[in-house]
Write a protein that holds these residues in place. Structure first.
Motif, PDB file in Angstrom:
ATOM      1  N   LYS A 164     -10.813 -33.011 -15.508  1.00  0.00           N
ATOM      2  CA  LYS A 164     -10.330 -31.890 -16.334  1.00  0.00           C
ATOM      3  C   LYS A 164      -9.041 -32.276 -17.067  1.00  0.00           C
ATOM      4  CE  LYS A 164      -8.434 -27.283 -15.893  1.00  0.00           C
ATOM      5  NZ  LYS A 164      -7.894 -26.335 -14.937  1.00  0.00           N
ATOM      6  N   ASP A 165      -8.151 -32.972 -16.392  1.00  0.00           N
ATOM      7  CA  ASP A 165      -6.906 -33.423 -17.011  1.00  0.00           C
ATOM      8  C   ASP A 165      -7.201 -34.406 -18.149  1.00  0.00           C
ATOM      9  OD1 ASP A 165      -5.351 -31.977 -15.108  1.00  0.00           O
ATOM     10  OD2 ASP A 165      -5.709 -33.597 -13.681  1.00  0.00           O
ATOM     11  N   PHE A 166      -8.168 -35.267 -17.905  1.00  0.00           N
ATOM     12  CA  PHE A 166      -8.572 -36.225 -18.940  1.00  0.00           C
ATOM     13  C   PHE A 166      -9.102 -35.490 -20.171  1.00  0.00           C
ATOM     14  CE2 PHE A 166     -11.827 -38.860 -20.962  1.00  0.00           C
ATOM     15  CZ  PHE A 166     -11.087 -39.997 -21.263  1.00  0.00           C
ATOM     16  N   ARG A 167      -9.944 -34.486 -19.952  1.00  0.00           N
ATOM     17  CA  ARG A 167     -10.512 -33.730 -21.075  1.00  0.00           C
ATOM     18  C   ARG A 167      -9.442 -32.956 -21.837  1.00  0.00           C
ATOM     19  NH1 ARG A 167     -14.820 -33.176 -17.384  1.00  0.00           N
ATOM     20  NH2 ARG A 167     -14.070 -31.174 -16.637  1.00  0.00           N
ATOM     21  N   ILE A 168      -8.495 -32.370 -21.114  1.00  0.00           N
ATOM     22  CA  ILE A 168      -7.420 -31.619 -21.772  1.00  0.00           C
ATOM     23  C   ILE A 168      -6.584 -32.552 -22.649  1.00  0.00           C
ATOM     24  CG2 ILE A 168      -5.240 -30.386 -21.376  1.00  0.00           C
ATOM     25  CD1 ILE A 168      -6.555 -29.149 -18.878  1.00  0.00           C
ATOM     26  N   SER A 169      -6.217 -33.699 -22.114  1.00  0.00           N
ATOM     27  CA  SER A 169      -5.393 -34.629 -22.901  1.00  0.00           C
ATOM     28  C   SER A 169      -6.188 -35.214 -24.070  1.00  0.00           C
ATOM     29  CB  SER A 169      -4.813 -35.730 -22.014  1.00  0.00           C
ATOM     30  OG  SER A 169      -5.813 -36.447 -21.360  1.00  0.00           O
ATOM     31  N   LEU A 170      -7.464 -35.462 -23.881  1.00  0.00           N
ATOM     32  CA  LEU A 170      -8.306 -35.962 -24.966  1.00  0.00           C
ATOM     33  C   LEU A 170      -8.476 -34.910 -26.064  1.00  0.00           C
ATOM     34  CD1 LEU A 170     -10.164 -38.090 -26.227  1.00  0.00           C
ATOM     35  CD2 LEU A 170     -12.028 -37.156 -24.829  1.00  0.00           C
ATOM     36  N   PHE A 171      -8.706 -33.674 -25.678  1.00  0.00           N
ATOM     37  CA  PHE A 171      -8.866 -32.604 -26.656  1.00  0.00           C
ATOM     38  C   PHE A 171      -7.576 -32.425 -27.460  1.00  0.00           C
ATOM     39  CE2 PHE A 171      -9.346 -28.045 -27.893  1.00  0.00           C
ATOM     40  CZ  PHE A 171     -10.455 -28.212 -28.698  1.00  0.00           C
ATOM     41  N   THR A 172      -6.444 -32.552 -26.786  1.00  0.00           N
ATOM     42  CA  THR A 172      -5.156 -32.476 -27.480  1.00  0.00           C
ATOM     43  C   THR A 172      -5.036 -33.595 -28.503  1.00  0.00           C
ATOM     44  OG1 THR A 172      -4.161 -31.517 -25.497  1.00  0.00           O
ATOM     45  CG2 THR A 172      -2.655 -32.429 -27.143  1.00  0.00           C
ATOM     46  N   LEU A 173      -5.433 -34.783 -28.117  1.00  0.00           N
ATOM     47  CA  LEU A 173      -5.408 -35.925 -29.031  1.00  0.00           C
ATOM     48  C   LEU A 173      -6.289 -35.656 -30.249  1.00  0.00           C
ATOM     49  CD1 LEU A 173      -4.648 -39.082 -29.325  1.00  0.00           C
ATOM     50  CD2 LEU A 173      -6.966 -39.422 -28.483  1.00  0.00           C
ATOM     51  N   ILE A 174      -7.480 -35.155 -30.016  1.00  0.00           N
ATOM     52  CA  ILE A 174      -8.432 -34.916 -31.108  1.00  0.00           C
ATOM     53  C   ILE A 174      -7.929 -33.851 -32.065  1.00  0.00           C
ATOM     54  CG2 ILE A 174     -10.740 -34.033 -31.647  1.00  0.00           C
ATOM     55  CD1 ILE A 174     -11.673 -35.444 -29.004  1.00  0.00           C
ATOM     56  N   VAL A 175      -7.494 -32.691 -31.546  1.00  0.00           N
ATOM     57  CA  VAL A 175      -7.068 -31.614 -32.450  1.00  0.00           C
ATOM     58  C   VAL A 175      -5.791 -31.992 -33.206  1.00  0.00           C
ATOM     59  CG1 VAL A 175      -8.220 -29.763 -31.181  1.00  0.00           C
ATOM     60  CG2 VAL A 175      -5.839 -30.254 -30.702  1.00  0.00           C
ATOM     61  N   SER A 176      -4.918 -32.777 -32.578  1.00  0.00           N
ATOM     62  CA  SER A 176      -3.707 -33.193 -33.285  1.00  0.00           C
ATOM     63  C   SER A 176      -4.025 -34.182 -34.406  1.00  0.00           C
ATOM     64  CB  SER A 176      -2.668 -33.770 -32.327  1.00  0.00           C
ATOM     65  OG  SER A 176      -3.115 -34.960 -31.735  1.00  0.00           O
ATOM     66  N   HIS A 177      -5.014 -35.055 -34.180  1.00  0.00           N
ATOM     67  CA  HIS A 177      -5.410 -35.981 -35.242  1.00  0.00           C
ATOM     68  C   HIS A 177      -6.104 -35.256 -36.395  1.00  0.00           C
ATOM     69  CE1 HIS A 177      -4.537 -39.305 -32.459  1.00  0.00           C
ATOM     70  NE2 HIS A 177      -4.375 -39.977 -33.577  1.00  0.00           N
ATOM     71  N   ILE A 178      -6.890 -34.248 -36.076  1.00  0.00           N
ATOM     72  CA  ILE A 178      -7.521 -33.452 -37.131  1.00  0.00           C
ATOM     73  C   ILE A 178      -6.436 -32.739 -37.945  1.00  0.00           C
ATOM     74  CG2 ILE A 178      -8.989 -31.435 -37.596  1.00  0.00           C
ATOM     75  CD1 ILE A 178     -10.704 -32.371 -35.170  1.00  0.00           C
ATOM     76  N   GLN A 179      -5.431 -32.204 -37.255  1.00  0.00           N
ATOM     77  CA  GLN A 179      -4.322 -31.546 -37.956  1.00  0.00           C
ATOM     78  C   GLN A 179      -3.586 -32.527 -38.855  1.00  0.00           C
ATOM     79  OE1 GLN A 179      -3.563 -28.689 -38.660  1.00  0.00           O
ATOM     80  NE2 GLN A 179      -1.400 -28.204 -38.543  1.00  0.00           N
ATOM     81  N   LEU A 180      -3.405 -33.738 -38.381  1.00  0.00           N
ATOM     82  CA  LEU A 180      -2.753 -34.768 -39.198  1.00  0.00           C
ATOM     83  C   LEU A 180      -3.565 -35.041 -40.459  1.00  0.00           C
ATOM     84  CD1 LEU A 180      -0.611 -36.960 -39.675  1.00  0.00           C
ATOM     85  CD2 LEU A 180      -2.019 -38.489 -38.286  1.00  0.00           C
ATOM     86  N   LEU A 181      -4.869 -35.167 -40.328  1.00  0.00           N
ATOM     87  CA  LEU A 181      -5.719 -35.418 -41.503  1.00  0.00           C
ATOM     88  C   LEU A 181      -5.670 -34.248 -42.484  1.00  0.00           C
ATOM     89  CD1 LEU A 181      -8.826 -37.079 -39.822  1.00  0.00           C
ATOM     90  CD2 LEU A 181      -7.036 -38.186 -41.185  1.00  0.00           C
ATOM     91  N   ILE A 182      -5.732 -33.026 -41.967  1.00  0.00           N
ATOM     92  CA  ILE A 182      -5.629 -31.847 -42.836  1.00  0.00           C
ATOM     93  C   ILE A 182      -4.266 -31.842 -43.529  1.00  0.00           C
ATOM     94  CG2 ILE A 182      -5.562 -29.323 -42.898  1.00  0.00           C
ATOM     95  CD1 ILE A 182      -7.436 -29.391 -40.405  1.00  0.00           C
ATOM     96  N   GLY A 183      -3.223 -32.167 -42.772  1.00  0.00           N
ATOM     97  CA  GLY A 183      -1.872 -32.209 -43.336  1.00  0.00           C
ATOM     98  C   GLY A 183      -1.722 -33.253 -44.421  1.00  0.00           C
ATOM     99  N   LEU A 184      -2.333 -34.415 -44.235  1.00  0.00           N
ATOM    100  CA  LEU A 184      -2.262 -35.457 -45.262  1.00  0.00           C
ATOM    101  C   LEU A 184      -2.985 -35.032 -46.536  1.00  0.00           C
ATOM    102  CD1 LEU A 184      -2.721 -38.667 -43.097  1.00  0.00           C
ATOM    103  CD2 LEU A 184      -0.643 -37.912 -44.274  1.00  0.00           C
ATOM    104  N   VAL A 185      -4.131 -34.394 -46.379  1.00  0.00           N
ATOM    105  CA  VAL A 185      -4.845 -33.881 -47.556  1.00  0.00           C
ATOM    106  C   VAL A 185      -3.974 -32.835 -48.249  1.00  0.00           C
ATOM    107  CG1 VAL A 185      -6.840 -32.516 -48.323  1.00  0.00           C
ATOM    108  CG2 VAL A 185      -7.155 -34.378 -46.681  1.00  0.00           C
ATOM    109  N   LEU A 186      -3.393 -31.927 -47.472  1.00  0.00           N
ATOM    110  CA  LEU A 186      -2.532 -30.893 -48.039  1.00  0.00           C
ATOM    111  C   LEU A 186      -1.345 -31.501 -48.781  1.00  0.00           C
ATOM    112  CD1 LEU A 186      -1.717 -27.918 -48.326  1.00  0.00           C
ATOM    113  CD2 LEU A 186      -0.552 -28.122 -46.118  1.00  0.00           C
ATOM    114  N   TYR A 187      -0.755 -32.517 -48.209  1.00  0.00           N
ATOM    115  CA  TYR A 187       0.403 -33.169 -48.810  1.00  0.00           C
ATOM    116  C   TYR A 187       0.063 -33.721 -50.198  1.00  0.00           C
ATOM    117  CZ  TYR A 187       4.648 -36.040 -48.997  1.00  0.00           C
ATOM    118  OH  TYR A 187       5.849 -36.594 -49.346  1.00  0.00           O
TER     119      TYR A 187
END
Length: 146
Positions: free
Chosen positions: A40-63
């Motif tokens: 469960k800890d592995f999944r939580i940390s992985l999900f955090t990694l994934i959503v933060s990278h998606i946010q970064l990509l959205i942010g770069l497009v926005l920029y």
């Protein structure tokens, strides 16, 4: 297109913050409580990694679709750095959040190499906490909550 990407970036930020807070608090509590690292800890940390990278990509497009980007050629870097709003949107927010996502990535990558539960959880707690503080420090609160 700009408004759509801006809205997506804003709303996705709620998910990123929620998941990052959950992952950080989970890692801190388990580290302090001397608990075992689970799937469960592995999944939580992985999900955090994934959503933060998606946010970064959205942010770069926005920029790059932002009308503010033209201010670099119109005003120059010196004038942008003198104006706190332009500096926040064009320099501080992107740079600090890229560093925060990098810290999440580093913490996630390093924790996988550790063999004990405490070492894994401690790395997640440290790197994700620093990333959370960085994210919170550069959110344009007045605009975001309006």
């Amino acid at each position: 297109m700009y408004e759509t990407v801006r809205s997506l970036h804003s709303y996705w930020a709620y998910l990123v913050l929620l998941v990052l807070i959950i992952a950080t608090v989970n890692a801190i509590i388990k580290t302090l409580g001397d608990k075992e690292y689970t799937a469960k800890d592995f999944r939580i940390s992985l999900f955090t990694l994934i959503v933060s990278h998606i946010q970064l990509l959205i942010g770069l497009v926005l920029y790059f679709v932002s009308p503010r980007l033209q201010m670099f050629s119109e005003l120059g870097m010196g004038e942008i750095m003198k104006d706190s709003v332009n500096r926040l949107y064009l320099v501080e927010h992107p740079l600090i959040n890229i560093i925060a996502v990098a810290l999440i990535t580093i913490g996630y990558s390093k924790h996988k190499k550790k063999l004990t539960s405490q070492a894994k959880l401690k790395l997640i707690a440290i790197f994700y906490t620093i990333a959370l503080v960085l994210f919170l420090s550069r959110i344009p609160w007045s605009t975001w909550m309006a």
